[in-house]
Design an enzyme around this catalytic site. Sequence first.
Site, PDB file in Angstrom:
ATOM      1  N   THR A 185       0.852  -1.190   0.000  1.00 17.74           N
ATOM      2  CA  THR A 185       0.000   0.000   0.000  1.00 17.74           C
ATOM      3  C   THR A 185       0.889   1.241   0.000  1.00 17.74           C
ATOM      4  O   THR A 185       2.024   1.193   0.460  1.00 17.74           O
ATOM      5  CB  THR A 185      -0.907   0.056   1.238  1.00 17.74           C
ATOM      6  OG1 THR A 185      -0.072  -0.035   2.373  1.00 17.74           O
ATOM      7  CG2 THR A 185      -1.909  -1.057   1.235  1.00 17.74           C
ATOM      8  N   GLU A 330      -5.905  -2.722  -1.474  1.00 10.26           N
ATOM      9  CA  GLU A 330      -6.505  -3.803  -0.681  1.00 10.26           C
ATOM     10  C   GLU A 330      -7.713  -4.437  -1.355  1.00 10.26           C
ATOM     11  O   GLU A 330      -8.237  -5.440  -0.886  1.00 10.26           O
ATOM     12  CB  GLU A 330      -6.954  -3.260   0.694  1.00 10.26           C
ATOM     13  CG  GLU A 330      -5.824  -2.969   1.658  1.00 10.26           C
ATOM     14  CD  GLU A 330      -5.257  -1.563   1.519  1.00 10.26           C
ATOM     15  OE1 GLU A 330      -5.397  -0.962   0.431  1.00 10.26           O
ATOM     16  OE2 GLU A 330      -4.669  -1.067   2.493  1.00 10.26           O
ATOM     17  N   LYS A 439     -11.645  18.946  11.418  1.00 11.34           N
ATOM     18  CA  LYS A 439     -12.639  19.010  12.505  1.00 11.34           C
ATOM     19  C   LYS A 439     -12.641  20.404  13.103  1.00 11.34           C
ATOM     20  O   LYS A 439     -11.743  20.769  13.847  1.00 11.34           O
ATOM     21  CB  LYS A 439     -12.317  17.967  13.570  1.00 11.34           C
ATOM     22  CG  LYS A 439     -13.368  16.898  13.600  1.00 11.34           C
ATOM     23  CD  LYS A 439     -13.144  15.930  14.717  1.00 11.34           C
ATOM     24  CE  LYS A 439     -14.369  15.035  14.837  1.00 11.34           C
ATOM     25  NZ  LYS A 439     -14.150  13.973  15.774  1.00 11.34           N
ATOM     26  N   TRP A 444     -17.409  18.208  11.343  1.00  9.01           N
ATOM     27  CA  TRP A 444     -16.531  17.759  10.283  1.00  9.01           C
ATOM     28  C   TRP A 444     -16.665  18.607   9.028  1.00  9.01           C
ATOM     29  O   TRP A 444     -17.776  18.901   8.594  1.00  9.01           O
ATOM     30  CB  TRP A 444     -16.844  16.315   9.904  1.00  9.01           C
ATOM     31  CG  TRP A 444     -16.387  15.333  10.934  1.00  9.01           C
ATOM     32  CD1 TRP A 444     -15.996  15.615  12.204  1.00  9.01           C
ATOM     33  CD2 TRP A 444     -16.299  13.928  10.774  1.00  9.01           C
ATOM     34  NE1 TRP A 444     -15.650  14.461  12.847  1.00  9.01           N
ATOM     35  CE2 TRP A 444     -15.821  13.412  11.990  1.00  9.01           C
ATOM     36  CE3 TRP A 444     -16.550  13.060   9.721  1.00  9.01           C
ATOM     37  CZ2 TRP A 444     -15.606  12.056  12.187  1.00  9.01           C
ATOM     38  CZ3 TRP A 444     -16.333  11.715   9.910  1.00  9.01           C
ATOM     39  CH2 TRP A 444     -15.866  11.216  11.137  1.00  9.01           C
TER      40      TRP A 444
HETATM   41  P1  AMP Z   1      -4.297   3.035  -3.220  1.00  4.16           P
HETATM   42  O1  AMP Z   1      -4.373   1.774  -2.452  1.00  4.16           O
HETATM   43  O2  AMP Z   1      -2.927   3.610  -3.264  1.00  4.16           O
HETATM   44  O3  AMP Z   1      -4.902   2.891  -4.576  1.00  4.16           O
HETATM   45  O4  AMP Z   1      -5.159   4.126  -2.436  1.00  4.16           O
HETATM   46  C1  AMP Z   1      -6.522   3.900  -2.148  1.00  4.16           C
HETATM   47  C2  AMP Z   1      -7.170   5.176  -1.674  1.00  4.16           C
HETATM   48  O5  AMP Z   1      -7.191   6.151  -2.715  1.00  4.16           O
HETATM   49  C3  AMP Z   1      -8.611   5.004  -1.294  1.00  4.16           C
HETATM   50  O6  AMP Z   1      -8.770   4.453  -0.010  1.00  4.16           O
HETATM   51  C4  AMP Z   1      -9.140   6.423  -1.401  1.00  4.16           C
HETATM   52  O7  AMP Z   1      -8.833   7.186  -0.263  1.00  4.16           O
HETATM   53  C5  AMP Z   1      -8.346   6.970  -2.571  1.00  4.16           C
HETATM   54  N1  AMP Z   1      -9.141   6.924  -3.815  1.00  4.16           N
HETATM   55  C6  AMP Z   1      -9.100   6.006  -4.786  1.00  4.16           C
HETATM   56  N2  AMP Z   1      -9.961   6.318  -5.784  1.00  4.16           N
HETATM   57  C7  AMP Z   1     -10.579   7.462  -5.425  1.00  4.16           C
HETATM   58  C8  AMP Z   1     -11.574   8.293  -6.019  1.00  4.16           C
HETATM   59  N3  AMP Z   1     -12.108   8.028  -7.209  1.00  4.16           N
HETATM   60  N4  AMP Z   1     -11.975   9.391  -5.334  1.00  4.16           N
HETATM   61  C9  AMP Z   1     -11.437   9.694  -4.122  1.00  4.16           C
HETATM   62  N5  AMP Z   1     -10.490   8.966  -3.525  1.00  4.16           N
HETATM   63  C10 AMP Z   1     -10.057   7.857  -4.157  1.00  4.16           C
END
Ligand code: AMP
Length: 540
Positions: A185, A330, A439, A444
């Site tokens: 991640t 994930e 916050k 929020w």
């Molecule tokens: P990653 O595992 O690096 O792909 O990151 C995942 C995270 O990216 C998610 O938990 C979100 O917080 C963010 N994310 C992915 N797609 C979007 C989207 N279309 N809009 C907003 N946040 C996103």
Amino acid sequence: MIRGGMQDWPLRVHTILDHAANVHGRQEIVTRSVEGPIHRITYAEVSRRARQVTAALRRLGVQQGDRIATLAWNTWRHVEIWYGIAGAGAIYHTLNPRLTDEQIAYIMNDADDRMLFTDLTFVPQLERLRDSCIGKRQIIVLTDRAHMPQTGLDLLCYEDLIAGEDPETPWMEVAESAPVGLCYTSGTTGAPKGVLYTHRSNVLHSLTVQAAGVLGFNALTSVLPIVPMFHANAWSIAFSAPMAGAKLVMPGARMDGAGLCDLLDQEGVTFSAGVPTVWIEIINEMRRRGWKPDRLERVVIGGSACPEWMISTLEHEFGVEVMHAWGMTEMSPVGSAGIIKPEVAQLDEAGRLQLKLKQGMAIYGVEMRIADDEGRSLPQDGKASGRLMVRGPAVVGEYFKGAGGQVLDEQGWFDTGDLATIDELGYMQITDRTKDVIKSGGEWISSVELENIASGHPEVVEAAAIAIPDEKWAERPMVLAVLREGSQLQPEELRDYLRPRVARWWLPEQIRFVDALPHTATGKLDKKVLRQLYGGVMAQ
Ligand code: AMP
């Protein structure tokens, strides 16, 4: 008990390449090679070469379950090694070259990678990493003898390595539950953790993602994944494109707007996918040229929130349909996509645009709900915002080597760390990351919503909202924005634009214009850096 009468056919990822080779054998993978020229190969040939990789790995002593790192661009060779590694019963482990040397060293050592396949581009990086993590690990450079670099590292040449191997080597017959892929991640919070995909999770995820309702691939689709294979499984495209017999167009190391536009145009690309930041570059390039790549019809944008101006520019200025999607490493990674329901199809342009700003609905294989801090489900009314929880066959059950301990609740739900609403039609909208929410006076403020609205201003290219400390309210919002070239916009004018669009107490305490915003290695706004830079600014 009566038994089912159907065959037990294990869902292994190499069945995907077998299918592509047998049924779509002449379909092409076209790559702008790292060495320079355009390279063409068919699925039938890639399948034979992947089997040679399997044979070579066996010869080098690779055992079932070994982790084999890849530090590589999107190319046909990267596709071959994924399948070749899988075919040897081993685990492809994608490393993100945009991470720092320290992060790469940490991840390689944590994964205990046995060897590493890499592109020419990254040899200098590996020279720097020699002491911290290369050690005795074998490095194989994805090139031919003529292009092998001069270096003090002990390198093997990929083309030499596989040349003499049998192109009909059988794949190892592992169980469908066996691990096949490892991706860490992005680590925007805490140490990076590994997500270990199985053959079954990858096959099931690709099946649903390539389906008509989601990416909608078929044998006439020409797909250019801008999203790299080292980021969240390339949103499944290295599996879902061959599964559907689609043409794959790979950009190699040229990820700039001009290079991508040329390739999109020359290879008749109909579909592409990437994070919002790459689309900024492509849109700028298309505007400079005054045309869009000829056959480009549809793009999927995700990884971070897709701003309103981006959707309307692509759709109205260039006639390219945008699908907004959400997911995470994930989740293999696609969780939701902007699938159009009849109720949405009936809306006018403005209404449809507002729905496209949402992150879409759960795809098949993803159960989704929102919950309060005690885990109780919240109403799906488009207003209540809560923790976004997911469950499914391609959702993580535990991190590699049990990092972080138990990650599922008693009912098997995984907390995504995102906050979201879900409306009556099932459309989900991310309101924030749990850790990024602002916050103010106990209430929020959604940083994502503030960013979305601020970037709706025609002069704003990108915006970020973070919390800054405030004596009275604990936190207040600050907005940082990148403006269009030559813009004369003043902070007060942006505040005036926001005034009728947000609650009074959401109005940013401070607005600053910056030349660029920091991004993580996966193209997301790096709020950690922003907080370091500006988090100490007092609101008053
Ligand atoms: P990653 O595992 O690096 O792909 O990151 C995942 C995270 O990216 C998610 O938990 C979100 O917080 C963010 N994310 C992915 N797609 C979007 C989207 N279309 N809009 C907003 N946040 C996103």
